[in-house]
Design a protein around this motif. Structure first.
Motif: not given
Length: 201
Positions: A26-27, A55-57, A73, A76, A80
């Motif tokens: 997902l991430n 998926i989210e990146q 990246n 992100l 997180d």
């Protein structure tokens, strides 16, 4: 340093034996939770020429050389980590406040109690509480016994653990260690308060 999660260990074992080209998540925070883990996991993935698809990146790749992708990246991943730390801090504050009021703040449930889902309050488990009372009665009567003696006596009297097994000295020590809780005091870290729960002894 080792990565202890079983699912992750299985995945790393699979990429060394199977013809895998990519890992979908997902991430990336689902894959590694610290910079050290990230270095170790990426090193293993690169050794077997496996990439990560998040998926989210959508632009993420452990082989990315574009400076913009690298920057985005990285930002992100930092976001997180920040969110995880913020959640942990809020949970910690909530647990401390709960403990200060004598309420159950989470963690292992002492033998003799149970917790009803959604209630977050220690409730006496009658069967286990009987064992706790008997154990402390034995301790009062035989203060010089070693832990194994208490376990043997409970077993002789027919008491069993939740799994229907015999008591061991380790379990006896754990019960003795929770004596303040059985007397109505709740402790969490360095916090100690009169508990909201019912005392057993």
């Amino acid at each position: 340093m080792t990565v202890e999660r079983d699912g992750l260990q299985n995945m790393l074992a699979d990429i060394s034996q199977l013809n895998i080209h990519g890992v979908i998540v997902l991430n990336t925070s689902r894959l590694w939770r610290s910079d050290m883990a990230k270095v170790l996991i990426q090193r293993e993935l690169k050794r077997h020429q496996v990439d990560v698809k998040a998926i989210e990146q959508p632009n993420y790749s452990i082989y990315a050389y574009d400076p913009n992708d690298f920057l985005v990246n990285g930002m992100l991943e930092l976001l997180d980590q920040y969110q995880q730390l913020e959640i942990a801090l809020k949970l910690g504050r909530g647990r401390r406040k709960k403990a200060e009021q004598g309420g159950y703040a989470g963690g292992g449930i002492p033998f003799g109690y149970k917790v009803i889902k959604g209630n977050k309050l220690l409730i006496v488990d009658d069967r286990k509480a009987e064992i706790v009372r008997r154990l402390f009665e034995l301790k009062q009567q035989n203060p010089h016994w070693i832990l194994a003696h208490y376990a043997d006596q409970l077993n002789k009297e027919g008491y069993t653990t939740d799994q229907g097994k015999s008591f061991t000295k380790v379990q006896i020590k754990r019960i003795f260690d929770h004596e303040p809780i059985y007397r109505g005091t709740y402790s969490f870290g360095n916090i100690e308060a009169v508990g909201q729960h019912q005392a057993i002894i």
